[in-house]
Design a protein around this motif. Structure first.
Motif, short mmCIF file in Angstrom:
data_model
loop_
_atom_site.label_atom_id
_atom_site.label_comp_id
_atom_site.label_asym_id
_atom_site.label_seq_id
_atom_site.Cartn_x
_atom_site.Cartn_y
_atom_site.Cartn_z
N UNK A 39 0.85 -1.19 0.00
CA UNK A 39 0.00 0.00 0.00
C UNK A 39 0.89 1.23 0.00
N UNK A 40 0.62 2.17 -0.92
CA UNK A 40 1.40 3.40 -1.01
C UNK A 40 0.61 4.54 -0.41
N UNK A 41 1.27 5.35 0.40
CA UNK A 41 0.60 6.45 1.07
C UNK A 41 -0.04 7.46 0.14
N UNK A 42 0.54 7.66 -1.05
CA UNK A 42 -0.03 8.62 -2.00
C UNK A 42 -1.47 8.24 -2.38
N UNK A 43 -1.81 6.98 -2.23
CA UNK A 43 -3.15 6.53 -2.58
C UNK A 43 -4.22 7.16 -1.69
N UNK A 44 -3.79 7.71 -0.55
CA UNK A 44 -4.75 8.29 0.39
C UNK A 44 -4.74 9.82 0.36
N UNK A 78 -9.52 6.94 6.19
CA UNK A 78 -9.54 5.70 5.40
C UNK A 78 -8.26 4.89 5.62
N UNK A 79 -7.12 5.59 5.75
CA UNK A 79 -5.88 4.88 6.02
C UNK A 79 -5.93 4.20 7.39
N UNK A 80 -6.42 4.92 8.39
CA UNK A 80 -6.52 4.33 9.72
C UNK A 80 -7.49 3.15 9.72
N UNK A 81 -8.60 3.29 8.99
CA UNK A 81 -9.57 2.19 8.89
C UNK A 81 -8.96 0.98 8.20
N UNK A 82 -8.15 1.22 7.16
CA UNK A 82 -7.49 0.12 6.47
C UNK A 82 -6.58 -0.64 7.43
N UNK A 83 -5.75 0.09 8.17
CA UNK A 83 -4.85 -0.57 9.12
C UNK A 83 -5.63 -1.33 10.18
N UNK A 84 -6.70 -0.73 10.68
CA UNK A 84 -7.51 -1.39 11.70
C UNK A 84 -8.15 -2.66 11.15
N UNK A 85 -8.71 -2.56 9.94
CA UNK A 85 -9.37 -3.72 9.34
C UNK A 85 -8.37 -4.82 9.01
N UNK A 86 -7.22 -4.42 8.45
CA UNK A 86 -6.24 -5.45 8.11
C UNK A 86 -5.72 -6.15 9.36
N UNK A 87 -5.47 -5.40 10.42
CA UNK A 87 -4.94 -6.00 11.64
C UNK A 87 -5.91 -7.02 12.23
N UNK A 88 -7.21 -6.81 12.00
CA UNK A 88 -8.22 -7.73 12.55
C UNK A 88 -8.50 -8.91 11.63
N UNK A 91 -7.93 -7.93 5.67
CA UNK A 91 -8.63 -7.40 4.50
C UNK A 91 -8.61 -5.87 4.54
N UNK A 92 -9.17 -5.27 3.50
CA UNK A 92 -9.24 -3.82 3.42
C UNK A 92 -9.30 -3.37 1.98
N UNK A 93 -9.44 -2.06 1.75
CA UNK A 93 -9.50 -1.51 0.40
C UNK A 93 -8.40 -0.49 0.20
N UNK A 94 -7.93 -0.39 -1.04
CA UNK A 94 -6.86 0.55 -1.37
C UNK A 94 -7.02 0.98 -2.82
N UNK A 95 -6.15 1.88 -3.26
CA UNK A 95 -6.13 2.32 -4.66
C UNK A 95 -4.72 2.79 -4.97
N UNK A 96 -4.50 3.25 -6.20
CA UNK A 96 -3.19 3.77 -6.61
C UNK A 96 -3.32 5.23 -7.03
N UNK A 97 -2.31 6.02 -6.68
CA UNK A 97 -2.17 7.38 -7.20
C UNK A 97 -1.17 7.31 -8.35
N UNK A 98 -1.51 7.90 -9.48
CA UNK A 98 -0.70 7.72 -10.69
C UNK A 98 0.41 8.76 -10.76
#
Length: 290
Positions: A39-44, A78-88, A91-98
């Motif tokens: 996961x790349x931070x620019x995606x958020x 959304x980043x915090x939710x991703x980390x929380x969901x993945x840790x549990x 899973x989680x959702x992400x995207x790419x910044x071009x």
């Protein structure tokens, strides 16, 4: 922190060299047949490049608050939710910044400065690796660091960081030299308040220090080579580190403090391998059986 679904975050400023560390992890994972979610931070980022430019034009007194370093310029919920969901649940959702260097995505029809659609992370991964600006962020509203099992800071000396950013943004991303300098200056307040504090929370910091003159980083120049640099490595939990082993394996390395190792710049890849392999294995060994 997660035990069943570990999270590693590589955090640092724009141009710091976090991608180099991320790529070293990727090679390590490949050799160990580990499946990682990257996961790349620019995606958020909250805005596309065009949206951000429009907001800056419409609000000329707010350039600092609109930098990508700033909390309000990112979807940190959304980043915090991703980390929380993945840790549990892994899973989680992400995207790419071009970016301009993302040739395959551009060839697929995406425009530089925009995002791909949100999508689920790959299934059945062993761990998540985040690389970006905010992996260790803690504010009154967000605590992203609490979900990270291994937090790595990449913080070159400030002049070297700027030289690397200017070189990358001019050569790879098509920005003018003057525009990159303006960006560095506009982000300074956010850099101090949101980026630097993370390095006090990291488990390990890698700080590349040039051994050549970089007194004026805004003068066009080449990036100091690995052989023209040293790397200062600071460990938060020094009691867990086998310093005699590292000193014996990394030629010309030495210690300056009980928690600080200095290595030749050309030995960075070797040091990452020696330091991170047991750390990653420790995370994987600590997982609960599924």
């Amino acid at each position: 922190m997660s035990r069943e679904n570990p999270i590693i975050a590589v955090t640092g400023s724009s141009g710091a060299g976090t991608t180099t560390v991320k790529d070293a992890f990727a090679r390590m994972f490949s050799r160990q047949s580990l499946q990682a979610a990257f996961v790349h931070g620019d995606s958020f980022h909250r805005y596309t490049r065009e949206e951000l430019a429009k907001l800056m034009r419409e609000n000329p007194g707010r350039e600092d608050s609109l930098s990508h370093f700033a909390v309000e310029a990112n979807l940190l919920d959304r980043l915090e939710s991703l980390f929380q969901e993945y840790s549990k649940s892994g899973t989680g959702t992400y995207r790419h910044y071009i970016h301009a260097e993302d040739v395959s995505l551009i060839d697929a029809g995406y425009k530089v400065g925009n995002f791909t659609p949100w999508q689920p992370l790959p299934e059945d991964t062993d761990l998540l690796l985040y690389e970006g600006l905010h992996g260790g962020l803690v504010t009154a509203d967000y605590n992203i660091a609490q979900y990270v099992d291994l937090l790595i800071g990449v913080a070159p000396s400030i002049n070297l960081e700027w030289i690397q950013k200017i070189d990358r943004d001019v050569k790879l991303r098509g920005h003018s030299h003057e525009a990159v300098i303006d960006s560095i200056l506009a982000r300074m307040d956010d850099y101090v308040h949101f980026i630097l504090p993370q390095f006090s929370k990291t488990h390990i910091n890698f700080q590349r220090v040039p051994l050549v003159d970089t007194s004026n980083p805004f003068e066009p120049r080449s990036i100091p080579t690995d052989d023209e640099s040293s790397v200062v490595i600071r460990f938060q939990d020094a009691h867990k580190v086998d310093f005699p082993y590292l000193l014996s394996m990394i030629k010309d390395s030495f210690m300056t403090r009980p928690h600080t190792l200095v290595i030749p710049g050309a030995k960075m890849s070797l040091a990452l391998e020696l330091i991170m392999t047991p750390r990653v294995q420790e995370l994987l060994d600590g997982r609960r059986y599924r």
